[in-house]
Design a protein around this motif. Sequence first.
Motif, PDB file in Angstrom:
ATOM      1  N   GLU A  11       0.859  -1.164   0.000  1.00 58.69           N
ATOM      2  CA  GLU A  11       0.000   0.000   0.000  1.00 58.69           C
ATOM      3  C   GLU A  11       0.903   1.224   0.000  1.00 58.69           C
ATOM      4  N   ASP A  17      -1.069  -5.383   1.777  1.00 67.15           N
ATOM      5  CA  ASP A  17      -2.506  -5.184   1.681  1.00 67.15           C
ATOM      6  C   ASP A  17      -3.203  -6.410   2.251  1.00 67.15           C
ATOM      7  N   SER A  20      -6.856  -7.590   0.873  1.00 67.09           N
ATOM      8  CA  SER A  20      -7.053  -7.875  -0.545  1.00 67.09           C
ATOM      9  C   SER A  20      -8.032  -9.014  -0.811  1.00 67.09           C
TER      10      SER A  20
END
Length: 162
Positions: A11, A17, A20
């Motif tokens: 990120e 992330d 996700s």
Amino acid sequence: MTQAITTSAPEDNGRRDRLSQRPDVLFCYGTLQFDAVLRALLGRVPQQSPASVPGYRAAALEGRVYPGRVAGPSAGIASGVVLIDLSNEEWRILDAFEDARYELRELPLSNGGWGWAYVWPGGEVRVDDWDAAEFEDQHLAAYAARCARLAPELAAGRPKGE
């Protein structure tokens, strides 16, 4: 089967992330099971129901007032709550709030369902379990106030300082 979110796409802030895979329900076993903490971070208390996860415990961590969910042969069944109506924005806020060392994993719940939980990867784990009543009596007010101070930064997409 336990699944960990391990996507390597960074990120803007350099963290993985973890969201996700679009997690749905969040199993909370530590400070996030307290309404005052949720209200400070999110401005509301999400819908929740009691839940437990077998094979894990909420371990006390060295130098911290919050616990780490750790697996182990003598871990038993850990109690907590699942938050079932988090918006995408609320997921982002809670993910930014959680220590970067935690792994977001999908775990089997005792009721046969599944829930996502932040699991401590190890290190600094004490042999004793985290005491929620002690946290509530000795730390909750100050912890919730700190969360309220952090909330605007988290909502802006910046993780708390570690």
